[in-house]
Design an enzyme around this catalytic site. Structure first.
Site, mmCIF file in Angstrom:
data_model
loop_
_atom_site.group_PDB
_atom_site.id
_atom_site.type_symbol
_atom_site.label_atom_id
_atom_site.label_comp_id
_atom_site.label_asym_id
_atom_site.label_seq_id
_atom_site.Cartn_x
_atom_site.Cartn_y
_atom_site.Cartn_z
ATOM 1 N N ASN A 46 1.304 -1.478 0.289
ATOM 2 C CA ASN A 46 -0.082 -0.042 -0.235
ATOM 3 C C ASN A 46 0.657 0.621 -0.006
ATOM 4 O O ASN A 46 -0.132 2.466 -0.803
ATOM 5 C CB ASN A 46 -0.919 0.127 1.532
ATOM 6 C CG ASN A 46 -0.401 0.513 2.260
ATOM 7 O OD1 ASN A 46 0.988 -0.902 3.056
ATOM 8 N ND2 ASN A 46 -0.964 0.833 3.504
ATOM 9 N N CYS A 73 -3.969 1.928 6.888
ATOM 10 C CA CYS A 73 -4.005 0.799 8.156
ATOM 11 C C CYS A 73 -4.784 2.423 8.878
ATOM 12 O O CYS A 73 -5.750 1.702 10.037
ATOM 13 C CB CYS A 73 -2.640 0.689 8.829
ATOM 14 S SG CYS A 73 -1.769 -1.200 7.614
ATOM 15 N N GLU A 129 3.952 -3.981 12.461
ATOM 16 C CA GLU A 129 2.227 -3.001 12.217
ATOM 17 C C GLU A 129 1.455 -3.060 11.450
ATOM 18 O O GLU A 129 1.622 -3.672 10.298
ATOM 19 C CB GLU A 129 3.401 -1.277 10.993
ATOM 20 C CG GLU A 129 2.391 -0.586 11.929
ATOM 21 C CD GLU A 129 1.288 -0.191 10.375
ATOM 22 O OE1 GLU A 129 0.051 -0.057 10.543
ATOM 23 O OE2 GLU A 129 1.803 0.341 8.925
ATOM 24 N N GLU A 171 7.553 2.419 15.357
ATOM 25 C CA GLU A 171 9.037 3.220 14.296
ATOM 26 C C GLU A 171 8.573 4.515 13.980
ATOM 27 O O GLU A 171 7.903 5.173 14.995
ATOM 28 C CB GLU A 171 8.123 2.466 12.789
ATOM 29 C CG GLU A 171 7.799 1.413 12.921
ATOM 30 C CD GLU A 171 8.257 0.597 10.967
ATOM 31 O OE1 GLU A 171 8.626 -0.216 10.890
ATOM 32 O OE2 GLU A 171 6.881 0.617 11.147
#
Length: 454
Positions: free
Chosen positions: A132, A264, A230, A433
């Site tokens: 994505n 997300c 993630e 992150e």
């Protein structure tokens, strides 16, 4: 004959490239090369590592347009988004380079001597990137891992390997040592599993579905291997009655339509206080209908296609005939197109209201008061992101503390900055992150006590 990956242009369904798919043996060889390169890289002076990474950033900057056009071809992103993504890679490399010389330990007061901590690189880091946001998310792990003295083996998604391969070429052009940053396109069950299970890989960084993330976590457990995950999200966009409704409605469409909803952090659950529910829909409906969906290379386009036929079928499966929908426009013919879609009158436990669709579809749900808004916002196993719209600072602070999510915005939909931490609660993942502590996620902490007693 070696297996190949066929890369399709999502806007046309044409094959734009074929790429050899890595085998388990390819992964093994790459990890061995990475281990040898990492030892020399870790021994280099931090300033020298920083200098090379800044050169890498400069080379990326000189190729932003080329990388952006590759992203349009393989992922169907709008050209504006693709340019931002290439620029984000550049910025991440610059930011991480600054951390190489600031990766400091601590001096801890003790009796009878001096106690210090050292932050040492892990070794070889395996990065499994999604389709994505192929460029920036790969860089989220790669840049700080390299800056901390590690080597990186990156496996891009099967559908989007082209930008990653080009970045590896640019890294060599910038002067990164051979073997330090390698890209291995391949299938998840083959190359991905081989990377996760390889004993020479000290850590796996994975971005993708919660289902696959759980599998990676289980496979890594056998070697007690570190993971950063993630994963999915079903983020709320909470609009209180005292909010600036015009501003909230104007910002809402791209909060779940950016990247065709394949994000997300997409705010796909729009929670609106019942007192202003009808008015907010009056403002939001025309904004949805006016979104420009079309050719990703057209500067006016706001939303492109979905990544694949499988993803298109998945999105369609959630929008059943019994649901009331506000729809925008989308091209017909070749390409994986789906119109912007807003669902109303949906039960709060309906699949479209609780499961991650990963497409340009959002549900609108009413709530009664602050407590009801928090209940709805937290009625999900995910906790990645979310937004709050209110003029009441006290309410903004209370709700921000009460919503279980790693990244919240007040009167905004901004989730990601490379200089602030990013990650989720619950089944949205493990670890963080980006931000000032990004390099420490790729280090071991060593404690050293030096006796000063005679």
């Amino acid at each position: 004959m070696p297996h190949e990956l066929h890369v399709l242009n999502p806007a046309t369904e044409e094959v734009v490239a074929t790429v050899p798919a890595a085998t388990a043996a390819d992964v093994d060889a790459a990890v061995l090369r990475a281990g040898a390169a990492q030892r020399a890289w870790a021994a280099a002076a931090p300033a020298d590592r920083a200098r090379v990474l800044r050169r890498f950033a400069a080379v990326v900057d000189a190729h932003v347009e080329e990388l952006a056009l590759l992203e349009v071809r393989e992922a169907g992103h709008t050209i504006g988004n693709a340019r931002w993504e290439a620029g984000n890679v550049r910025d991440l490399l610059d930011y991480a380079a600054g951390g190489a010389e600031r990766l400091i330990g601590r001096q801890i007061p003790v009796a009878g001597g001096l106690d210090i901590t050292l932050l040492e690189p892990l070794g070889v880091v395996g990065v499994i990137a999604p389709w994505n946001f192929p460029m920036p998310i790969a860089a989220w792990a790669t840049a700080p891992a390299l800056a901390a003295g590690n080597a990186v083996v990156l496996k891009p998604a099967e559908t989007t390997p082209l930008t990653a391969l080009r970045l590896a070429e640019l890294a060599l052009q910038a002067g990164l040592p051979e073997g330090l940053f390698q890209v291995l396109p391949g299938e998840g069950p083959v190359a991905g599993n081989a990377l996760v299970e390889h004993p020479g890989v000290a850590k796996i960084v994975f971005t993708g579905s919660t289902r696959v993330g759980k599998q990676i976590m289980a496979r890594a457990a056998d070697q007690v291997k570190r993971v950063t995950l993630e994963l999915g999200g079903k983020s709320p966009n909470i609009v209180f009655a005292d909010a600036d409704l015009e501003a909230a409605a104007a910002a809402t469409p791209m909060s779940f339509l950016d990247n065709s909803g394949q994000d997300c952090c997409a705010r796909t659950r729009i929670l609106v206080q019942r007192d202003v529910y009808d008015r907010f829909l009056e403002l939001l409906t025309p904004a949805i209908e006016e979104i420009v969906v079309g050719d990703p290379l057209d500067e006016r386009t706001q939303m492109g296609p979905l990544i694949s036929r499988a993803q298109l079928d998945r999105v369609r499966s959630y929008v059943t005939e019994d649901l009331t929908a506000v729809r925008g426009k989308a091209p017909e013919g070749p390409g994986f197109w789906y119109p912007p879609t807003l669902l109303t009158g949906v039960p709060e436990d309906a699949p479209c209201a609780v499961e991650e669709i990963f497409g340009p579809v959002a549900v609108v749900l009413p709530f009664d008061d602050e407590a009801d808004a928090i209940r709805l916002a937290n009625a999900t196993p995910y906790g990645l992101s979310g937004s709050l719209w209110t003029r009441d600072v006290g309410r903004a602070l209370r709700a921000s503390r009460a919503v279980r999510a790693g990244n919240l915005s007040v009167n905004s939909h901004s989730s990601v900055r490379y200089w602030t931490p990013f990650g989720g609660y619950g089944q949205s993942g493990l670890g963080r992150e980006l931000g000032p502590d990004a390099l420490t996620a790729f280090t071991e902490t060593k404690n050293v006590f030096i006796s000063t007693e005679a």
